[in-house]
Write a protein that holds these residues in place. Structure first.
Motif, mmCIF file in Angstrom:
data_model
loop_
_atom_site.group_PDB
_atom_site.id
_atom_site.type_symbol
_atom_site.label_atom_id
_atom_site.label_comp_id
_atom_site.label_asym_id
_atom_site.label_seq_id
_atom_site.Cartn_x
_atom_site.Cartn_y
_atom_site.Cartn_z
ATOM 1 N N SER A 72 70.444 30.798 63.658
ATOM 2 C CA SER A 72 70.194 31.938 62.780
ATOM 3 C C SER A 72 68.744 31.932 62.338
ATOM 4 O O SER A 72 68.170 30.873 62.033
ATOM 5 N N ARG A 73 68.142 33.094 62.273
ATOM 6 C CA ARG A 73 66.765 33.190 61.796
ATOM 7 C C ARG A 73 66.677 32.838 60.310
ATOM 8 O O ARG A 73 65.650 32.350 59.842
ATOM 9 N N GLY A 74 67.765 33.077 59.581
ATOM 10 C CA GLY A 74 67.757 32.795 58.152
ATOM 11 C C GLY A 74 67.978 31.345 57.810
ATOM 12 O O GLY A 74 67.550 30.874 56.753
ATOM 13 N N ASP A 75 68.641 30.580 58.700
ATOM 14 C CA ASP A 75 68.944 29.179 58.444
ATOM 15 C C ASP A 75 69.205 28.513 59.792
ATOM 16 O O ASP A 75 70.243 28.738 60.411
ATOM 17 N N PRO A 76 68.303 27.679 60.276
ATOM 18 C CA PRO A 76 68.468 27.066 61.595
ATOM 19 C C PRO A 76 69.649 26.113 61.698
ATOM 20 O O PRO A 76 70.018 25.701 62.798
ATOM 21 N N ARG A 77 70.273 25.768 60.577
ATOM 22 C CA ARG A 77 71.471 24.926 60.620
ATOM 23 C C ARG A 77 72.699 25.719 61.030
ATOM 24 O O ARG A 77 73.740 25.146 61.389
ATOM 25 N N VAL A 78 72.591 27.040 60.959
ATOM 26 C CA VAL A 78 73.722 27.926 61.263
ATOM 27 C C VAL A 78 73.567 28.464 62.676
ATOM 28 O O VAL A 78 72.518 29.006 63.041
ATOM 29 N N ASP A 79 74.617 28.325 63.474
ATOM 30 C CA ASP A 79 74.601 28.813 64.845
ATOM 31 C C ASP A 79 74.931 30.301 64.887
ATOM 32 O O ASP A 79 76.044 30.699 64.600
ATOM 33 N N GLU A 80 73.949 31.094 65.257
ATOM 34 C CA GLU A 80 74.200 32.526 65.482
ATOM 35 C C GLU A 80 75.070 32.696 66.718
ATOM 36 O O GLU A 80 75.960 33.550 66.762
ATOM 37 N N ALA A 81 74.805 31.857 67.714
ATOM 38 C CA ALA A 81 75.612 31.850 68.936
ATOM 39 C C ALA A 81 75.677 30.430 69.478
ATOM 40 O O ALA A 81 74.753 29.637 69.295
ATOM 41 N N MET A 82 76.800 30.110 70.122
ATOM 42 C CA MET A 82 76.952 28.814 70.766
ATOM 43 C C MET A 82 77.563 29.015 72.145
ATOM 44 O O MET A 82 78.506 29.789 72.319
ATOM 45 N N TYR A 83 76.999 28.289 73.096
ATOM 46 C CA TYR A 83 77.448 28.353 74.486
ATOM 47 C C TYR A 83 77.688 26.917 74.916
ATOM 48 O O TYR A 83 76.735 26.152 75.090
ATOM 49 N N ALA A 84 78.949 26.535 75.060
ATOM 50 C CA ALA A 84 79.281 25.137 75.326
ATOM 51 C C ALA A 84 80.046 24.973 76.632
ATOM 52 O O ALA A 84 80.867 25.829 76.997
ATOM 53 N N HIS A 85 79.773 23.875 77.304
ATOM 54 C CA HIS A 85 80.543 23.450 78.478
ATOM 55 C C HIS A 85 81.221 22.126 78.112
ATOM 56 O O HIS A 85 80.536 21.149 77.785
ATOM 57 N N VAL A 86 82.546 22.132 78.154
ATOM 58 C CA VAL A 86 83.323 20.996 77.673
ATOM 59 C C VAL A 86 84.396 20.645 78.691
ATOM 60 O O VAL A 86 85.031 21.535 79.269
ATOM 61 N N ASP A 87 84.606 19.368 78.898
ATOM 62 C CA ASP A 87 85.687 18.909 79.772
ATOM 63 C C ASP A 87 86.861 18.426 78.927
ATOM 64 O O ASP A 87 86.694 17.569 78.045
ATOM 65 N N PHE A 88 88.041 18.996 79.202
ATOM 66 C CA PHE A 88 89.276 18.556 78.558
ATOM 67 C C PHE A 88 90.191 17.937 79.606
ATOM 68 O O PHE A 88 90.054 18.204 80.805
ATOM 69 N N GLU A 89 91.125 17.145 79.136
ATOM 70 C CA GLU A 89 92.146 16.623 80.033
ATOM 71 C C GLU A 89 93.179 17.710 80.284
ATOM 72 O O GLU A 89 93.668 18.345 79.351
ATOM 73 N N ALA A 90 93.496 17.927 81.540
ATOM 74 C CA ALA A 90 94.474 18.941 81.923
ATOM 75 C C ALA A 90 95.889 18.441 81.660
ATOM 76 O O ALA A 90 96.122 17.231 81.567
ATOM 77 N N PRO A 91 96.847 19.359 81.537
ATOM 78 C CA PRO A 91 98.233 18.935 81.328
ATOM 79 C C PRO A 91 98.752 18.009 82.424
ATOM 80 O O PRO A 91 99.623 17.172 82.179
ATOM 81 N N ASN A 92 98.200 18.135 83.644
ATOM 82 C CA ASN A 92 98.647 17.281 84.755
ATOM 83 C C ASN A 92 97.878 15.971 84.827
ATOM 84 O O ASN A 92 98.070 15.168 85.733
ATOM 85 N N GLY A 93 96.949 15.764 83.880
ATOM 86 C CA GLY A 93 96.199 14.518 83.836
ATOM 87 C C GLY A 93 94.811 14.590 84.426
ATOM 88 O O GLY A 93 94.016 13.676 84.244
#
Length: 401
Positions: free
Chosen positions: A232-253
């Protein structure tokens, strides 16, 4: 276009309460107290309560007594209070609905539990995972029900979608892509931009993460691959936008690669046209198909689940407004088996919440541990982005104070 969807939900709720008669309240009806005068109250709690025979709109509190009095008259509450503390001191109240700013959820949920009230608390559940754990322990110690209001998960469409994924008819899940944006942007004066009140796109638009974890039955990430933030332009601690790539464990393992994109100020197409078509949604790629749940956040307004088979290009569309895998065999509070097609996500949520408070088994429930995992995911994504997690607020041990 999340703000537009929310606006249409207010209209939807208003219309359906006018078109359908208010049921008689049962002698054992629960009395609810509403903490805050937030705009979301009408759609999220008030109108659903009007149509539930076992919920009475009993009290509402605001820091401004005139605001509370206005809401009392408009929605036929029995009482109005000028402080949240006074509401919690009322022995008639069975449960509270909390719609304060994010950063105040923990404080008022804790005080509500200490006052002996069951709690339905808006999302995100708390400012951070530590607060979530403390609330769950407090609720357990007091023998009270507490629930994070991830209303979309209670809707029949969500259950139909997950049943489809769980069936493995189209093979194992390979990747997911969830998005929630605001175009035009959330107004600059909005509390969602304030760090100390739990602001930020990942906090407010936590639905995108919720869609992902719900699809995968996931807890916390196996790995956070990358996180890009537009501050955010008003406070850099605040995310105006976030774009994340995350790996989770699938239901099948196995591993599933998940893209999660949240944006409170999504740019307009050509800097002129708001992206009104960009509703909160999630795409899931399996071994055999691409499955899209469009408008997963507010499926009662409009939604579709499309399955596009990879080898043939054949497309199948599913819609589910009532009944379904979980609600289909349940006779609901108004006597209809499978519920009503015009119920909002919030109304389905209230149906389950009342069942839980009354000691019955709800058709669906957001487990307390799931809410802790959700906040742990948010904390870890902020850390990966180099941003501070949202701060905790110290709460007095004295009941209601």
């Amino acid at each position: 276009m999340a703000l537009v969807v929310q606006a249409f939900t207010f209209l939807h709720q208003y219309i359906y309460t006018r078109l359908h008669p208010t049921p008689s309240k049962s002698p054992e009806a629960l009395k609810v107290g509403v903490i805050s005068s937030a705009q979301i109250n009408a759609a999220a709690l008030i109108h659903p309560a009007e149509s539930h025979p076992s919920v009475i709109l009993y009290a509402i509190a605001s820091r401004d007594i005139s605001t509370a009095q206005k809401a009392k008259e408009q929605y036929n509450f029995t009482k109005a209070y000028s402080s949240y503390e006074d509401l919690l001191d009322d022995p008639e109240i069975d449960f509270v609905y909390i719609s304060t700013p994010n950063g105040l959820h923990y404080e008022w949920a804790a005080k509500s539990l200490k006052a002996g009230k069951h709690v339905l608390c808006e999302k995100p559940f708390t400012s951070n995972a530590a607060e979530a754990k403390e609330l769950m322990e407090l609720a357990k110690d007091r023998g009270l029900v507490i629930e994070e209001a991830f209303h979309w998960q209670f809707h029949p469409a969500a259950h139909a979608w997950r049943q489809l994924l769980d069936s493995r008819k189209y093979g194992n899940i390979l990747r997911t892509n969830a998005i929630m944006t605001a175009s035009p942007a959330v107004p600059e004066s909005d509390i969602r931009w304030k760090f100390d009140l739990g602001g930020g796109s990942l906090m407010d638009m936590t639905y995108a993460l919720s869609f992902t974890r719900y699809a995968l039955h996931a807890s916390t990430p196996k790995q956070i691959v990358s996180v890009s933030v537009r501050p955010s332009r008003g406070d850099p601690r605040v995310d105006e936008a976030m774009y994340a790539h995350v790996d989770f464990e699938a239901p099948n393992g196995g591993d599933v690669h998940s893209r999660i994109y949240t944006d409170m100020a999504r740019h307009k197409l050509g800097y002129v046209i708001p992206r009104f078509w960009e509703l909160p949604s999630i795409e899931v790629e399996t071994e055999k198909a691409i499955i899209l749940f469009y408008n997963a956040m507010m499926p009662h307004l409009y939604h579709y689940i499309t399955i596009v088979e990879k080898t043939t290009g054949e497309t199948k569309t599913i819609k589910q407004y009532s009944g379904g895998p979980l609600w289909g065999k349940v006779t609901t509070s108004t006597g209809e088996k499978g519920g009503n097609h015009y119920w909002s996500t919030y109304r389905w949520q209230l149906e389950a919440f009342v069942d839980a408070v009354k000691g019955n088994t709800p058709a669906f429930w957001v487990a307390n541990q799931d809410s802790i995992w959700q906040m742990e995911c948010i904390d870890s994504m902020y850390k990966a982005a180099g941003l501070p997690i949202r701060p905790s607020k110290e709460v007095s041990s004295k009941k209601g104070k």
